[in-house]
Design a protein around this motif. Structure first.
Motif, PDB file in Angstrom:
ATOM      1  N   PHE A 295     -47.915 -12.912  13.671  1.00 30.03           N
ATOM      2  CA  PHE A 295     -47.209 -13.928  13.601  1.00 30.03           C
ATOM      3  C   PHE A 295     -46.241 -14.160  14.685  1.00 30.03           C
ATOM      4  CE2 PHE A 295     -43.653 -16.968  11.706  1.00 30.03           C
ATOM      5  CZ  PHE A 295     -44.443 -17.777  11.562  1.00 30.03           C
ATOM      6  N   GLU A 296     -46.574 -15.434  15.645  1.00 22.79           N
ATOM      7  CA  GLU A 296     -45.504 -15.695  16.565  1.00 22.79           C
ATOM      8  C   GLU A 296     -45.419 -14.503  17.553  1.00 22.79           C
ATOM      9  OE1 GLU A 296     -43.339 -18.616  16.915  1.00 22.79           O
ATOM     10  OE2 GLU A 296     -44.072 -19.508  15.129  1.00 22.79           O
ATOM     11  N   GLY A 297     -46.558 -13.794  17.759  1.00 26.21           N
ATOM     12  CA  GLY A 297     -46.690 -12.705  18.892  1.00 26.21           C
ATOM     13  C   GLY A 297     -45.801 -11.482  18.430  1.00 26.21           C
ATOM     14  N   LEU A 300     -45.518  -8.447  11.925  1.00 24.56           N
ATOM     15  CA  LEU A 300     -44.568  -8.348  10.619  1.00 24.56           C
ATOM     16  C   LEU A 300     -45.521  -7.584   9.382  1.00 24.56           C
ATOM     17  CD1 LEU A 300     -43.920 -10.849  12.237  1.00 24.56           C
ATOM     18  CD2 LEU A 300     -43.819 -12.216  10.163  1.00 24.56           C
ATOM     19  N   ARG A 301     -44.755  -6.739   8.920  1.00 27.89           N
ATOM     20  CA  ARG A 301     -45.235  -5.959   7.739  1.00 27.89           C
ATOM     21  C   ARG A 301     -44.586  -6.411   6.610  1.00 27.89           C
ATOM     22  NH1 ARG A 301     -45.114   0.556   6.419  1.00 27.89           N
ATOM     23  NH2 ARG A 301     -43.143   0.353   7.143  1.00 27.89           N
ATOM     24  N   LEU A 302     -45.253  -7.094   5.625  1.00 20.90           N
ATOM     25  CA  LEU A 302     -44.638  -7.651   4.546  1.00 20.90           C
ATOM     26  C   LEU A 302     -44.463  -6.633   3.461  1.00 20.90           C
ATOM     27  CD1 LEU A 302     -47.082 -10.628   4.552  1.00 20.90           C
ATOM     28  CD2 LEU A 302     -45.038 -10.315   5.704  1.00 20.90           C
ATOM     29  N   LEU A 303     -43.385  -6.572   3.011  1.00 22.51           N
ATOM     30  CA  LEU A 303     -42.821  -5.542   1.780  1.00 22.51           C
ATOM     31  C   LEU A 303     -42.306  -6.348   0.597  1.00 22.51           C
ATOM     32  CD1 LEU A 303     -41.422  -2.979   4.269  1.00 22.51           C
ATOM     33  CD2 LEU A 303     -43.540  -2.796   3.061  1.00 22.51           C
ATOM     34  N   LEU A 304     -42.731  -6.013  -0.550  1.00 23.79           N
ATOM     35  CA  LEU A 304     -42.087  -6.700  -1.868  1.00 23.79           C
ATOM     36  C   LEU A 304     -40.913  -5.783  -2.251  1.00 23.79           C
ATOM     37  CD1 LEU A 304     -42.265  -9.011  -3.822  1.00 23.79           C
ATOM     38  CD2 LEU A 304     -43.906  -7.626  -5.088  1.00 23.79           C
ATOM     39  N   ALA A 305     -39.844  -6.393  -2.659  1.00 27.48           N
ATOM     40  CA  ALA A 305     -38.744  -5.544  -3.387  1.00 27.48           C
ATOM     41  C   ALA A 305     -38.179  -6.546  -4.296  1.00 27.48           C
ATOM     42  CB  ALA A 305     -37.853  -4.862  -2.286  1.00 27.48           C
ATOM     43  N   LYS A 306     -38.211  -6.348  -5.496  1.00 26.89           N
ATOM     44  CA  LYS A 306     -37.670  -7.155  -6.614  1.00 26.89           C
ATOM     45  C   LYS A 306     -36.519  -7.090  -7.107  1.00 26.89           C
ATOM     46  CE  LYS A 306     -41.819  -6.782  -8.700  1.00 26.89           C
ATOM     47  NZ  LYS A 306     -43.004  -6.940  -9.595  1.00 26.89           N
ATOM     48  N   ASN A 307     -36.087  -5.693  -7.002  1.00 25.45           N
ATOM     49  CA  ASN A 307     -34.637  -5.156  -8.085  1.00 25.45           C
ATOM     50  C   ASN A 307     -34.283  -4.049  -7.262  1.00 25.45           C
ATOM     51  OD1 ASN A 307     -36.637  -2.895  -8.679  1.00 25.45           O
ATOM     52  ND2 ASN A 307     -37.396  -4.509 -10.403  1.00 25.45           N
ATOM     53  N   PRO A 308     -33.104  -3.591  -7.581  1.00 24.18           N
ATOM     54  CA  PRO A 308     -32.489  -2.539  -6.864  1.00 24.18           C
ATOM     55  C   PRO A 308     -33.134  -1.253  -6.688  1.00 24.18           C
ATOM     56  CG  PRO A 308     -30.935  -3.589  -8.543  1.00 24.18           C
ATOM     57  CD  PRO A 308     -32.317  -4.111  -8.700  1.00 24.18           C
ATOM     58  N   ALA A 309     -34.029  -0.709  -7.845  1.00 25.36           N
ATOM     59  CA  ALA A 309     -34.978   0.374  -7.700  1.00 25.36           C
ATOM     60  C   ALA A 309     -36.045   0.167  -6.490  1.00 25.36           C
ATOM     61  CB  ALA A 309     -35.416   0.661  -8.788  1.00 25.36           C
ATOM     62  N   ALA A 402     -39.919 -15.490  -2.933  1.00 25.98           N
ATOM     63  CA  ALA A 402     -39.707 -15.332  -1.553  1.00 25.98           C
ATOM     64  C   ALA A 402     -40.965 -14.674  -0.638  1.00 25.98           C
ATOM     65  CB  ALA A 402     -38.469 -14.676  -1.031  1.00 25.98           C
ATOM     66  N   PHE A 403     -41.451 -13.814  -1.391  1.00 29.75           N
ATOM     67  CA  PHE A 403     -42.770 -12.901  -0.747  1.00 29.75           C
ATOM     68  C   PHE A 403     -44.017 -14.094  -0.702  1.00 29.75           C
ATOM     69  CE2 PHE A 403     -46.170  -9.990  -1.161  1.00 29.75           C
ATOM     70  CZ  PHE A 403     -46.091  -9.202  -0.014  1.00 29.75           C
ATOM     71  N   GLN A 404     -44.012 -14.917  -1.991  1.00 31.25           N
ATOM     72  CA  GLN A 404     -45.112 -15.648  -1.905  1.00 31.25           C
ATOM     73  C   GLN A 404     -45.069 -16.902  -0.725  1.00 31.25           C
ATOM     74  OE1 GLN A 404     -47.422 -14.587  -3.828  1.00 31.25           O
ATOM     75  NE2 GLN A 404     -46.435 -13.133  -4.872  1.00 31.25           N
ATOM     76  N   ASP A 405     -43.539 -17.229  -0.447  1.00 33.07           N
ATOM     77  CA  ASP A 405     -43.481 -18.228   0.185  1.00 33.07           C
ATOM     78  C   ASP A 405     -43.848 -17.582   1.805  1.00 33.07           C
ATOM     79  OD1 ASP A 405     -42.372 -19.905  -1.698  1.00 33.07           O
ATOM     80  OD2 ASP A 405     -40.378 -19.516  -0.745  1.00 33.07           O
ATOM     81  N   LEU A 406     -43.450 -16.542   2.199  1.00 34.40           N
ATOM     82  CA  LEU A 406     -43.633 -15.904   3.347  1.00 34.40           C
ATOM     83  C   LEU A 406     -45.141 -15.691   3.616  1.00 34.40           C
ATOM     84  CD1 LEU A 406     -41.181 -12.869   3.339  1.00 34.40           C
ATOM     85  CD2 LEU A 406     -41.170 -14.743   4.926  1.00 34.40           C
ATOM     86  N   ARG A 407     -45.828 -15.332   2.538  1.00 37.38           N
ATOM     87  CA  ARG A 407     -47.455 -15.336   2.544  1.00 37.38           C
ATOM     88  C   ARG A 407     -48.235 -16.422   3.086  1.00 37.38           C
ATOM     89  NH1 ARG A 407     -50.485 -12.503  -1.895  1.00 37.38           N
ATOM     90  NH2 ARG A 407     -52.363 -12.316  -0.374  1.00 37.38           N
ATOM     91  N   ARG A 408     -47.518 -17.723   2.462  1.00 43.65           N
ATOM     92  CA  ARG A 408     -48.315 -18.891   2.680  1.00 43.65           C
ATOM     93  C   ARG A 408     -47.852 -19.420   4.102  1.00 43.65           C
ATOM     94  NH1 ARG A 408     -47.032 -19.930  -2.486  1.00 43.65           N
ATOM     95  NH2 ARG A 408     -44.882 -20.639  -2.277  1.00 43.65           N
ATOM     96  N   ARG A 409     -46.700 -19.086   4.693  1.00 46.04           N
ATOM     97  CA  ARG A 409     -46.014 -19.332   5.996  1.00 46.04           C
ATOM     98  C   ARG A 409     -46.861 -18.747   7.128  1.00 46.04           C
ATOM     99  NH1 ARG A 409     -46.156 -21.568   9.506  1.00 46.04           N
ATOM    100  NH2 ARG A 409     -45.123 -22.016  11.071  1.00 46.04           N
ATOM    101  N   VAL A 410     -47.187 -17.343   6.809  1.00 42.82           N
ATOM    102  CA  VAL A 410     -48.013 -16.563   8.069  1.00 42.82           C
ATOM    103  C   VAL A 410     -49.446 -16.588   7.797  1.00 42.82           C
ATOM    104  CG1 VAL A 410     -45.902 -14.899   8.073  1.00 42.82           C
ATOM    105  CG2 VAL A 410     -47.949 -14.165   6.570  1.00 42.82           C
TER     106      VAL A 410
END
Length: 412
Positions: A295-297, A300-309, A402-410
């Motif tokens: 993306f844009e040269g 990007l590695r996409l990582l999902l993290a939903k809570n402190p753990a 936020a992860f779903q938003d990122l996937r749509r954008r890239v």
């Protein structure tokens, strides 16, 4: 078993057909996969549909706060060695989504089902599973999820006397307490990095003692059970003491732990560890998680993290500084609207990384990073954040929407 006479009544067949039609219409309208709305319609027409769809399947249920979707995928790959599998692979893990997934698997022998923690007892009643995998319990969605001990209590009551083989993480006291009501438990030493939800004994409220990797309650004697399976470095130790190498394309210690639990589940269904672990190597990404996209040269590695753990585990697998990190946090319905959990995450682990902050709640995150003495920039959107980073690898960590938003954008 699969292949028996058709278990579906005319009403159930009508419900399946209607559900599929609604799901297809939802997809055509661009509203996502349609699996949830299709499942809701089908269950309205036949409230017993989930039980009917499951009755010819050997089912395994997978539940946890973190790692459900990945572990479900690993188990599904392993069980394909023994026959066709139907699974809710995209993570629609409440009864409607599960019903929708099973309706699409008419020739399957095995059902591998991810289940939201709050629905586990009900789905277990409907599907009569052969095996249930319990991985971990920690704080998540503080505004609407019950406190973790209440979830553990729901599991404990719902699974009491269950005929299913329970494969449970011996290192998580809440999981052990929940699973201990079941007569048939296989304990796996899968580890537990995040311990802040288990300092008091779930059985009596006493203070937990945690010498090394062990744990016990000093007051009532509740203690870590002896595991028969264990994660040991890059190997899974089976009950016979044999060590099987883990070869995954997925990164991090947490995924090795998921593989160890998955191997124990596969063994319940007669798939040997070597076969199970070899098949898990096929999994490169899970619903976009761990994907590397251009993306844009940049990479990007996409990582999902939903809570402190989840954030703690994710920080342990990112590339070392000075790799840039983009953090994105939303607080929409599916995320939970309470962002106070950000204060439970140790952001000092990002010291040395250039950080960009995006997402609906970027200012909440910015305040937290300021207090943690981190260097960061607040950006309007992903494009701006990426342009601030040099060419090369960028680690992008986001919570659920936020992860779903990122996937749509890239375009992932």
């Amino acid at each position: 078993m699969a292949g028996n006479s058709d278990p579906l009544t005319p009403r159930a067949k009508l419900a399946v057909t209607a559900g599929k039609a609604v799901a297809a219409a939802s997809r055509a309208a661009g509203r996502g996969s349609g699996s949830v709305i299709g499942g809701r319609v089908a269950l309205k027409l036949d409230p017993d549909l989930l039980a009917r769809l499951a009755q010819n399947l050997d089912c395994v249920l997978v539940s946890a706060t973190n790692g459900k979707t990945t572990t479900t995928r690993l188990i599904a790959e392993a069980l394909r060695a023994a026959g066709p599998v139907v699974s809710n692979a995209l993570g629609a893990n409440m009864p409607a989504g599960i019903t929708s997934a099973l309706a699409g698997g008419s020739d399957a022998k095995f059902g591998v089902i991810e289940v939201d923690e709050k629905y586990l007892a009900g789905v277990a009643r409907d599907t009569d599973p052969k095996c249930i995998a319990l991985l971990n319990l920690s704080r998540d969605q503080l505004d609407r999820a019950a406190e973790t001990r209440m979830l553990a209590e729901n599991w404990r009551e719902g699974l009491a006397g269950s005929k299913a083989v329970i494969v449970a993480n011996a290192d998580d006291p809440l999981v052990v307490w929940a699973a201990s009501s079941s007569p048939n438990v296989i304990w796996v030493a899968a580890g537990q990095m995040w311990k802040d939800d288990a300092w008091s004994c779930p059985s009596c409220g006493g203070v937990m003692q945690r010498p090394g990797d062990d744990w016990f309650c000093g007051e009532c004697g509740f203690r870590r059970p002896t595991p028969s399976w264990a994660l040991s470095g890059d190997h899974v130790l089976d009950p016979h003491g044999s060590a099987w190498p883990i070869h995954l394309q997925l990164p991090g210690r947490a995924n090795k732990a998921n593989a160890a639990s998955s191997a124990a589940v596969a063994a319940v269904f007669g798939v040997p560890p070597q076969v199970a672990l070899e098949r898990m190597y096929q999994v490169q990404a899970v619903a976009g998680r761990y994907d590397v996209v251009q993306f844009e040269g940049r990479d990007l590695r996409l990582l999902l993290a939903k809570n402190p753990a989840g954030w703690l585990e994710t920080f342990s697998l990112i590339d070392p500084p000075p790799t840039p990190v983009i953090l994105s946090v939303n607080a929409r319905g599916a995320d939970g609207t309470d962002t106070s959990w950000l204060w439970d995450v140790d952001y000092t682990r990002l010291t040395g990384h250039p950080i960009c902050v995006v997402g609906d709640r970027k200012l909440d995150l910015a305040v937290r990073l300021e207090v943690a003495n981190q260097q960061f920039q607040v950006c309007e959107n992903l494009d701006q954040a990426v342009q601030l980073c040099p060419p090369g690898r960028i680690e992008v960590i986001a919570n659920y929407t936020a992860f779903q938003d990122l996937r749509r954008r890239v375009g992932n």
